[in-house]
Write a protein that holds these residues in place. Structure first.
Motif: not given
Length: 57
Positions: A15-20, A22-23, A47-49, A54-56
């Motif tokens: 999961k993306c950290k800034p948005c947890k 949700t996107g 961060a994940c658009f 999470a971006p790799t």
């Protein structure tokens, strides 16, 4: 003798950290000369658009 096949692992993205995951993220809305905060506005996570993964690198 036949070789045993191992089941393929399913890769799950973290999961993306800034948005947890949700996107979407909330940003404060500021108005006036003193830039007072009057509320929040929801927007796409940069961060994940918006995907939530999470971006790799």
């Amino acid at each position: 003798m036949a070789a045993k096949k191992t089941p393929a692992r399913k890769l799950t993205a973290a999961k993306c950290k800034p948005c947890k995951g949700t996107g979407e993220v909330s940003r404060p809305v500021r108005v006036g000369r003193k830039h007072r905060v009057v509320g929040e506005q929801t927007g796409m996570c940069l961060a994940c658009f918006g995907s939530g993964e999470a971006p790799t690198n």
